[in-house]
Design an enzyme around this catalytic site. Structure first.
Site, short mmCIF file in Angstrom:
data_model
loop_
_atom_site.label_atom_id
_atom_site.label_comp_id
_atom_site.label_asym_id
_atom_site.label_seq_id
_atom_site.Cartn_x
_atom_site.Cartn_y
_atom_site.Cartn_z
N GLY A 92 49.65 36.13 43.74
CA GLY A 92 50.72 36.33 42.77
C GLY A 92 50.20 36.10 41.37
O GLY A 92 49.32 35.26 41.15
N GLY B 273 54.89 45.09 48.45
CA GLY B 273 53.86 44.80 47.45
C GLY B 273 52.86 43.74 47.87
O GLY B 273 52.08 43.24 47.06
N ALA C 158 41.04 44.54 27.06
CA ALA C 158 40.54 45.84 27.51
C ALA C 158 41.22 46.21 28.82
O ALA C 158 41.40 45.35 29.70
CB ALA C 158 39.03 45.79 27.70
N LYS D 258 35.94 34.79 50.13
CA LYS D 258 36.41 33.45 49.71
C LYS D 258 35.69 32.35 50.49
O LYS D 258 35.33 31.31 49.92
CB LYS D 258 37.92 33.36 49.92
N1 NAP Z 1 46.94 39.57 42.23
C1 NAP Z 1 46.67 38.42 42.80
O1 NAP Z 1 47.52 37.79 43.41
C2 NAP Z 1 45.27 37.84 42.69
C3 NAP Z 1 45.03 36.55 43.25
C4 NAP Z 1 43.75 35.99 43.11
C5 NAP Z 1 42.75 36.72 42.50
N2 NAP Z 1 43.02 37.98 42.02
C6 NAP Z 1 41.91 38.71 41.41
O2 NAP Z 1 42.23 38.96 40.04
C7 NAP Z 1 41.66 40.19 39.64
C8 NAP Z 1 42.76 41.08 39.06
O3 NAP Z 1 43.74 41.30 40.03
P1 NAP Z 1 45.14 42.01 39.66
O4 NAP Z 1 46.00 41.86 40.88
O5 NAP Z 1 45.66 41.51 38.38
O6 NAP Z 1 44.68 43.52 39.51
P2 NAP Z 1 45.51 44.75 38.89
O7 NAP Z 1 46.96 44.42 38.83
O8 NAP Z 1 45.08 45.96 39.61
O9 NAP Z 1 44.98 44.82 37.37
C9 NAP Z 1 43.69 45.24 37.07
C10 NAP Z 1 43.59 45.40 35.55
O10 NAP Z 1 42.24 45.72 35.21
C11 NAP Z 1 42.24 46.85 34.35
N3 NAP Z 1 40.99 47.58 34.56
C12 NAP Z 1 40.57 48.22 35.68
N4 NAP Z 1 39.38 48.77 35.46
C13 NAP Z 1 39.03 48.46 34.19
C14 NAP Z 1 37.89 48.75 33.37
N5 NAP Z 1 36.88 49.48 33.85
N6 NAP Z 1 37.87 48.28 32.10
C15 NAP Z 1 38.90 47.54 31.62
N7 NAP Z 1 40.00 47.24 32.35
C16 NAP Z 1 40.06 47.69 33.61
C17 NAP Z 1 43.46 47.65 34.76
O11 NAP Z 1 43.81 48.50 33.69
P3 NAP Z 1 45.16 49.41 33.73
O12 NAP Z 1 46.28 48.42 33.56
O13 NAP Z 1 45.03 50.32 32.59
O14 NAP Z 1 45.15 50.06 35.07
C18 NAP Z 1 44.46 46.53 35.00
O15 NAP Z 1 45.07 46.13 33.80
C19 NAP Z 1 40.96 40.75 40.87
O16 NAP Z 1 39.60 40.38 40.86
C20 NAP Z 1 41.67 40.07 42.02
O17 NAP Z 1 40.86 39.96 43.17
C21 NAP Z 1 44.24 38.54 42.10
#
Ligand code: NAP
Length: 425
Positions: A303, A188, A44, A206
């Site tokens: 990442g 980024g 989703a 955290k």
């Molecule tokens: N990035 C990191 O390095 C990292 C590290 C540790 C933890 N995290 C955690 O991992 C999680 C995801 O991070 P991310 O960096 O991958 O975020 P992201 O790149 O912004 O991706 C978020 C994803 O969720 C989808 N989404 C948003 N709202 C939604 C909804 N209502 N229903 C279904 N899908 C929905 C988005 O859809 P669309 O693609 O259509 O926009 C996107 O695919 C967060 O909780 C973050 O804190 C991230």
């Protein structure tokens, strides 16, 4: 191996894409480790019309996360969409449906993790969140599983990559906060709205998650004394360099005699301390416990791939044991006043142009029983001579009072900055 476990993935962004790729490409490896093949059945996203850079053959993709949770082919729900309320509601829905959940979402867990963990126990399913802290660093497993016979007395960590990238750039290149933030955004490493990182909310979330595990304490975000890095100026970064160290955003928990004190704020770190040299997007966690002693974990703290590593290990563990209950902190602890915590101090003072100004400052600190470990004279050009000092450990409250005394000295024009210094043990 013929048996399979259906996986539903909510979110296909930075983390979700890396998770999906490994599930699709390495199902044999994962299946061997999990005892059943984790098969990605459904994804989703927010906008299902957008093109994706990961091919999803035979995977149903749409924008309906509720339907994903309810889908009977989905046995394990993986939440990597982020946000607080909607994500928490989806996790709750999955747990109530008897489906174990894997999440990377520290913000949702810091806000609602206690209720969600209790609910998981009630519903007899697991709730795992290794990726929520330190991306691929196995710090949750270390605290949850490996140190169960130990008493943790302190956590000290550099746990937010965005602020570490900004502060490292300020230290290396002498640029100010605004320029370093812009650069981190362009590369980024920082969001367009950077407040969750630079104001310390992410580090506080955290710290709360790890403190619940380390101290069995049902702490919340309100228990954290939090200062971000917007107030860190180039002059202090330069002074830190001159003193041989660097300024970092440090999240710390100290648990002694049933009193737990949690804080997030900038601090000076010098060689000899285990958090020194943790730069750029790296994270490090220092755990002190009574039996194992200090343990330090460090590595990439953000990442897609590093975070996916933790999500995938949780998926394997969940497929193997979907009913393992999450820990629910039950100890009764009092949260202490962070002003009572003893820390080394960093002070930067602007001096009056009198010859004995430095000696008068050092004498005033000695009179108050505050040892001075190091000092550096800085010429700030137009603003005159500055003095940067590192003091030995005293309570933060005592340090503040000393700073007020210094401020009123005839030799001192102004106490410009006061922050923690992590004195090596
Ligand atoms: N990035 C990191 O390095 C990292 C590290 C540790 C933890 N995290 C955690 O991992 C999680 C995801 O991070 P991310 O960096 O991958 O975020 P992201 O790149 O912004 O991706 C978020 C994803 O969720 C989808 N989404 C948003 N709202 C939604 C909804 N209502 N229903 C279904 N899908 C929905 C988005 O859809 P669309 O693609 O259509 O926009 C996107 O695919 C967060 O909780 C973050 O804190 C991230």
């Amino acid at each position: 191996m013929t048996n399979a476990t259906g996986i539903g993935l909510i979110g296909l962004g930075t983390v979700g894409s890396a998770v999906a790729r490994r599930l699709l490409d390495d199902w044999e490896l994962l299946g061997g480790r999990a005892g059943s093949i984790p098969v990605l059945r459904r994804v989703a996203v927010a906008d299902p019309t957008r093109g994706r850079d990961v091919a999803l053959p035979r995977v149903h993709l749409d924008g309906d996360a509720d339907a994903l949770v309810d889908d009977e082919t989905v046995a394990v729900v993986v939440e990597v969409m982020g946000g607080v309320d909607r994500a928490s509601a989806l996790i709750e829905r999955a747990l109530r449906a008897g489906k174990p959940v894997v999440t990377a979402n520290k913000a949702a867990l810091a806000a609602h993790g206690l209720e969600l963990s209790r609910l998981a126990v009630e519903c007899g399913v697991s709730l795992r969140y290794e990726a929520a802290v330190g991306a691929g660093l196995p710090v949750v497993a270390l605290l949850r599983d490996s140190l169960r016979g130990d008493r943790v007395t302190a956590l000290e960590m550099i746990i937010n990559s965005t602020t570490n990238v900004i502060l490292t750039r300020m230290g290396r290149d002498g640029v100010d906060f605004a320029a370093a933030l812009r650069d981190a955004q362009e590369r980024g490493f920082a969001e367009a709205d950077p407040s969750a990182d630079v104001d310390g909310h992410d580090a506080a979330a955290k710290l709360v998650l790890l403190s619940r595990l380390a101290f069995d304490a049902p702490v919340a975000l309100d228990d954290v004394t939090r200062v971000g890095i917007r107030g860190v100026v180039a002059e202090d970064v330069a002074a830190a360099t001159q003193l041989g160290g660097a300024i970092k955003l440090v999240a710390a928990a100290q648990g002694e005699a049933g009193v737990l004190t949690l804080s997030v704020g900038p601090a000076l770190v010098r060689p000899g301390h285990p958090l020194f040299g943790v730069d750029d997007a790296d994270n490090a966690v220092l755990i002190t416990s009574d039996l194992a002693g200090p343990i330090r974990l460090s590595g990439a703290g953000a990442g897609g791939e590093s975070t996916a590593s933790a999500v995938l290990s949780d998926i394997v563990a969940t497929v193997r044991d979907p009913a393992a209950p999450p820990p629910v902190p039950g100890a009764s602890v009092t949260t202490g006043d962070s002003a009572d915590v003893e820390r080394g101090g960093y002070l930067r003072l602007r001096l009056q142009p009198i010859p004995e100004a430095t000696e008068l400052v050092l004498q005033a600190l000695e009179d108050r029983g505050i040892p001075v470990r190091a000092s550096a004279s800085l010429d700030e050009g137009g603003t005159g001579a500055h003095l940067a000092l590192l003091t030995g450990s005293v309570s933060r409250a005592m340090r503040e009072r000393a700073a007020e005394t210094l401020d009123s000295l005839a030799a001192v024009a102004e106490v410009v900055a006061v922050m923690d210094w992590l004195e090596p043990a």
